[in-house]
Design a protein around this motif. Structure first.
Motif, PDB file in Angstrom:
ATOM      1  N   ALA A 109       0.826  -1.218   0.000  1.00 56.05           N
ATOM      2  CA  ALA A 109       0.000   0.000   0.000  1.00 56.05           C
ATOM      3  C   ALA A 109       0.860   1.268   0.000  1.00 56.05           C
ATOM      4  O   ALA A 109       0.664   2.151  -0.855  1.00 56.05           O
ATOM      5  N   ASN A 321      -7.937   6.733  -2.236  1.00 54.92           N
ATOM      6  CA  ASN A 321      -8.701   5.769  -3.015  1.00 54.92           C
ATOM      7  C   ASN A 321      -7.789   4.847  -3.829  1.00 54.92           C
ATOM      8  O   ASN A 321      -8.246   3.830  -4.340  1.00 54.92           O
ATOM      9  N   THR A 323      -5.204   2.887  -2.959  1.00 54.77           N
ATOM     10  CA  THR A 323      -5.045   1.566  -2.358  1.00 54.77           C
ATOM     11  C   THR A 323      -6.355   0.790  -2.397  1.00 54.77           C
ATOM     12  O   THR A 323      -6.381  -0.408  -2.700  1.00 54.77           O
ATOM     13  N   ARG A 324      -7.463   1.491  -2.110  1.00 55.67           N
ATOM     14  CA  ARG A 324      -8.776   0.829  -2.108  1.00 55.67           C
ATOM     15  C   ARG A 324      -9.100   0.245  -3.475  1.00 55.67           C
ATOM     16  O   ARG A 324      -9.636  -0.862  -3.589  1.00 55.67           O
ATOM     17  N   ASN A 325      -8.759   0.967  -4.534  1.00 57.44           N
ATOM     18  CA  ASN A 325      -9.054   0.494  -5.880  1.00 57.44           C
ATOM     19  C   ASN A 325      -8.275  -0.761  -6.254  1.00 57.44           C
ATOM     20  O   ASN A 325      -8.652  -1.479  -7.181  1.00 57.44           O
ATOM     21  N   GLY A 327      -7.629  -3.114  -3.952  1.00 55.31           N
ATOM     22  CA  GLY A 327      -7.966  -4.147  -2.980  1.00 55.31           C
ATOM     23  C   GLY A 327      -7.131  -4.153  -1.725  1.00 55.31           C
ATOM     24  O   GLY A 327      -7.130  -5.130  -0.974  1.00 55.31           O
ATOM     25  N   VAL A 329      -5.538  -2.210   2.016  1.00 51.06           N
ATOM     26  CA  VAL A 329      -6.059  -1.593   3.238  1.00 51.06           C
ATOM     27  C   VAL A 329      -6.210  -0.091   3.029  1.00 51.06           C
ATOM     28  O   VAL A 329      -5.318   0.573   2.497  1.00 51.06           O
ATOM     29  N   SER A 330      -7.351   0.458   3.446  1.00 54.86           N
ATOM     30  CA  SER A 330      -7.577   1.888   3.328  1.00 54.86           C
ATOM     31  C   SER A 330      -8.387   2.364   4.522  1.00 54.86           C
ATOM     32  O   SER A 330      -9.345   1.706   4.926  1.00 54.86           O
ATOM     33  N   GLY A 332      -9.974   5.212   4.395  1.00 53.46           N
ATOM     34  CA  GLY A 332     -10.947   6.155   3.855  1.00 53.46           C
ATOM     35  C   GLY A 332     -10.265   7.351   3.225  1.00 53.46           C
ATOM     36  O   GLY A 332      -9.081   7.320   2.893  1.00 53.46           O
TER      37      GLY A 332
END
Length: 419
Positions: A109, A321, A323-325, A327, A329-330, A332
């Motif tokens: 990440a 966003n 890292t979230r995209n 998959g 850990v995020s 927010g």
């Protein structure tokens, strides 16, 4: 001038024109790919689509970078590369702090975040590090016009005809209204793309006074307004403000004031009481839909940053966003690019990031007032909205200085790119 000299001049001009028309389709395809991740996702999936989009972005900026020739005596801005090195070095240090602070099992990440901004920073350096001459404006203008028409046509189908083949539209945040994504894959990216393209096309019209770019710029502005995007509307409004600030002559200021007056008159005449105007004015209301949560996120983000190392980040790759995209850990988002960089990369990374962004404003020719004003508006908007990690947005900013060369094109220089 001798007959031989005239023949050589005409041959050089013909060669340049041929190169231009050969390049325009390639630029259109790359520009469309950069702004159409949603379509690529349908075929490949999100993560591969991001990779394809990134490759096309690098290719687009590099082609326009190489098509120009260094302007003799023009400004060379090595500060961008210095900022890029500082961003990467500070990012690596922040990643190590993040790894130790949160006892992460993997460095993926933080590394992904630093790598993303290293690439974005590199494109900004390619676009801004020195003054060039080129015919990129003649290449980019038709490509940008076509992309605007395609994006707005698809978005109109999503809003009014129920098209769903491209994902990313929003049908919940504005009551009874669809906020379209066009082909971008996100209703948040779509208005940012159209805003920068509108700025580019207005600048093209100011240079050559041809009607097609102005009409397409109008289509782009209409697309922004009908998308109910406050970030896009803010860019358009701030462009008018910065145009007044950057105007250097009385005649330019008067012309700018006339444009502002016409815009205000058009708003009062055509948008009075409309959902579009209500949405725009809601940006000034802290209690309106979206703003209350945004302010709360700002407060929480600032408090979190105040307990961090400050100079370096302790949340690298965790407040984003990106890292979230992929998959990962995020924690927010914080709805502000400035706060995002402070949390992820600290003061060092935030200053380096905004140095690179402001380089676009500095690199835009002073004569192209609306281009400089639009670039400044885009950078100012990032303080309020989390758009600095939007790949098509940053890519389009990077090509603005490459599109508007410092001087008119010299045909014999076309294709003789230098670093």
């Amino acid at each position: 001038m001798t007959v031989t000299a005239i023949a050589r001049r005409d041959a050089a001009a013909d060669s340049a024109a041929g190169t231009r028309w050969q390049t325009t389709p390639a630029v259109f395809v790359l520009l469309l790919a950069v702004t159409s991740r949603g379509v690529i996702e349908v075929v490949t999936g999100k993560q591969v689509a991001y990779a394809v989009q990134l490759i096309c972005a690098l290719a687009l900026v590099w082609i326009l970078h190489r098509r120009g020739a260094a302007l003799p005596g023009g400004a060379v801005r090595w500060g961008g590369y210095v900022a890029l090195y500082i961003l990467v070095i500070g990012g690596v240090a922040s990643a190590i702090i993040t790894l130790n602070t949160w006892h992460l099992d993997s460095l993926i990440a933080p590394a992904l975040y630093v790598a993303t901004f290293a690439v974005l920073g590199l494109m900004l350096c390619w676009g801004t590090h020195r003054d060039r001459v080129s015919d990129n404006l003649r290449v980019v203008t038709p490509a940008a016009s076509a992309v605007v028409l395609v994006q707005v046509a698809v978005a109109s189908g999503q809003q009014y005809l129920g098209w769903t083949f491209a994902a990313g539209s929003d049908q919940a945040s504005v009551a009874l209204q669809v906020r379209p994504a066009g082909l971008t894959g996100s209703y948040l990216h779509y208005p940012l793309v159209l805003s920068v393209l509108a700025i580019l096309l207005v600048g093209a019209w100011m240079r050559h006074r041809r009607p097609v770019p102005l009409v397409c710029a109008g289509v782009a502005v209409a697309g922004v307004l009908l998308s109910y995007s406050r970030s896009g509307m803010m860019i358009l409004a701030l462009t008018l403000v910065f145009a007044l600030l950057f105007s250097r002559t009385v005649s330019t200021r008067l012309a700018t004031l006339l444009v502002v007056g016409l815009v205000v008159a058009a708003v009062l005449l055509f948008l009075q009481g409309s959902p579009v105007l209500d949405r725009a004015l809601s940006a000034l209301d802290l209690e309106s839909s979206g703003n209350a949560g945004r302010v709360a996120q700002w407060a929480a983000g600032f408090e979190t940053w105040s307990r961090s190392p400050l100079l370096l980040g302790s949340h690298t790759g965790l407040v984003t966003n990106i890292t979230r995209n992929f998959g990962g850990v995020s924690f927010g988002v914080v709805e502000s690019s400035l706060l995002q960089q402070l949390l992820n990369l600290g003061i060092v990374g935030a200053v380096a990031t905004y140095w690179l962004l402001l380089a676009v404003v500095r690199a835009a020719p002073t004569a192209d007032v609306w281009v400089r004003a639009g670039a400044a508006a885009c950078v100012a908007q990032t303080v309020i909205y989390q758009s600095v990690e939007v790949l098509p947005f940053v890519t389009l900013l990077a090509i603005l200085p490459l599109t508007f060369s410092a001087r008119p094109v010299v045909p014999t220089l076309i294709g003789q790119g230098s670093g």
